[in-house]
Enzyme design. Structure first.
Site, PDB file in Angstrom:
ATOM      1  CB  SER A 127      -0.950   0.005   1.197  1.00 49.93           C
ATOM      2  OG  SER A 127      -0.236   0.054   2.416  1.00 49.93           O
ATOM      3  CG  ASP A 148       6.067  -0.409   5.035  1.00 48.69           C
ATOM      4  OD1 ASP A 148       7.117  -0.874   5.527  1.00 48.69           O
ATOM      5  OD2 ASP A 148       4.944  -0.924   5.213  1.00 48.69           O
TER       6      ASP A 148
END
Length: 331
Positions: free
Chosen positions: A104, A148
């Protein structure tokens, strides 16, 4: 038309210390790498021939006339944030979403990169990372860490430090031979789909107040792992042993990280010769990475024959514009 290519990440040590509630008070660090599996985002202005003004294609297709009607939260909020209109957006990826590889966040980085390019703007890697963090954690109100977005934007094998003063990305200086040996000694297996990482992240966030000792130890393991990688005489198998240690340590933070089936997979891998390993991402499913020497890898593939083995190679480029064709657009 713009096409961006953004890598997925593999996080080894320090996960959990990249949550803002923790690192703003104690500081945080992670070691991670990106590898040669990517998501691709194509963005162009939608021709005005249709009875809708925006189309978003991912696992489903949305056709809407108002940005507020878009159900994909990252797309909706990113379009509003950067004032994007009348778009056709397509998402493709080498690996599935909800699998623990920061998919994501890679999508968020790649989407923002494409939006800036479509506007004729250059966004540096730190700008992309910070905007993706803002998009996911503030505008979309999703729980989780911030490693991330940074990894996907910068690419490479890095130590990423977090503090109240900001984010610092430090490439790990490792010999080409040792880095190749590490790559050769890592195996990636798909266990099945995980729950949304934000759900597990919410549970971890709630548990952090009672797990300060474990998080501090996870942060210290980053120093130990970096020393193994950067010291010429260090035995690389110690990296695998640290993975084993951090796997057991992280499982103590919240029960949602693992389950009986995942524990059995790990035990079978160790019996087949794996020195250590970990479940990537927030937990609950997704991908296992194991450190195992080359001469034992066939045994592991046979033992875990019901799982999909994914060969991979480290990559260094991060998110980039793969194709750029300027467009005239009259708002």
């Amino acid at each position: 038309m713009i096409i961006t290519k953004t890598p997925f990440r593999m996080s080894f040590f320090g996960g959990g210390t990249d949550y803002a509630d923790y690192y703003k008070e104690h500081g945080g660090s992670v070691i991670s790498t990106t590898f040669d599996k990517y998501c691709y985002v194509t963005v162009r202005h939608l021709p005005r021939f249709f009875d809708y003004t925006n189309q978003v294609s991912y696992s489903r297709i949305e056709r809407v006339n108002s940005i507020d009607e878009i159900e994909h939260p990252a797309v909706r909020e990113a379009m509003k944030y950067l004032n994007m209109r009348e778009l056709q957006i397509t998402y493709d990826a080498d690996l599935p979403a909800k699998s623990g590889l920061g998919t994501s966040s890679s999508f968020a980085v790649g989407l923002l990169n494409a939006f800036h390019a479509l506007k004729g703007q250059y966004a540096d890697k730190m700008k992309l990372a910070k905007e993706a963090i803002y998009l996911e954690r503030v505008l979309c109100n999703e729980d989780g860490g911030v490693q991330d977005q940074v990894a996907a934007s910068f690419g490479g094998f890095n130590r990423i430090n977090f503090s109240a003063d900001g984010i610092n990305v430090n490439p790990i200086v490792i010999s080409r031979e040792k880095k190749q040996l590490l790559n050769d000694n890592l195996m990636l297996f798909f266990t099945g789909f995980a729950r949304f990482s934000s759900e597990i992240a919410k549970e971890q966030k709630g548990a952090m107040r009672d797990k300060q000792r474990e998080l501090a130890e996870m942060k210290q393991l980053v120093d130990s792992a970096e020393a193994i990688l950067t010291t010429k005489t260090a035995d690389l198998n110690e990296f695998g042993k640290l993975l084993d240690y951090t796997w057991h340590l992280k499982r103590g933070i919240t029960k949602s990280i693992s389950n009986h089936a995942l524990d059995q997979i790990y035990e079978r891998a160790v019996k087949s010769g794996a020195v250590g390993g970990k479940l990537l991402g927030a937990g609950g499913g997704g991908f296992f990475v194991f450190y195992i020497e080359k001469d034992k890898q066939e045994n592991l593939k046979k033992e875990l024959g019901e799982l999909l083995h994914i060969p991979f190679t480290f990559e260094n480029e991060g998110s980039r514009v793969l194709y750029y064709r300027p467009e005239d657009f009259d708002a």
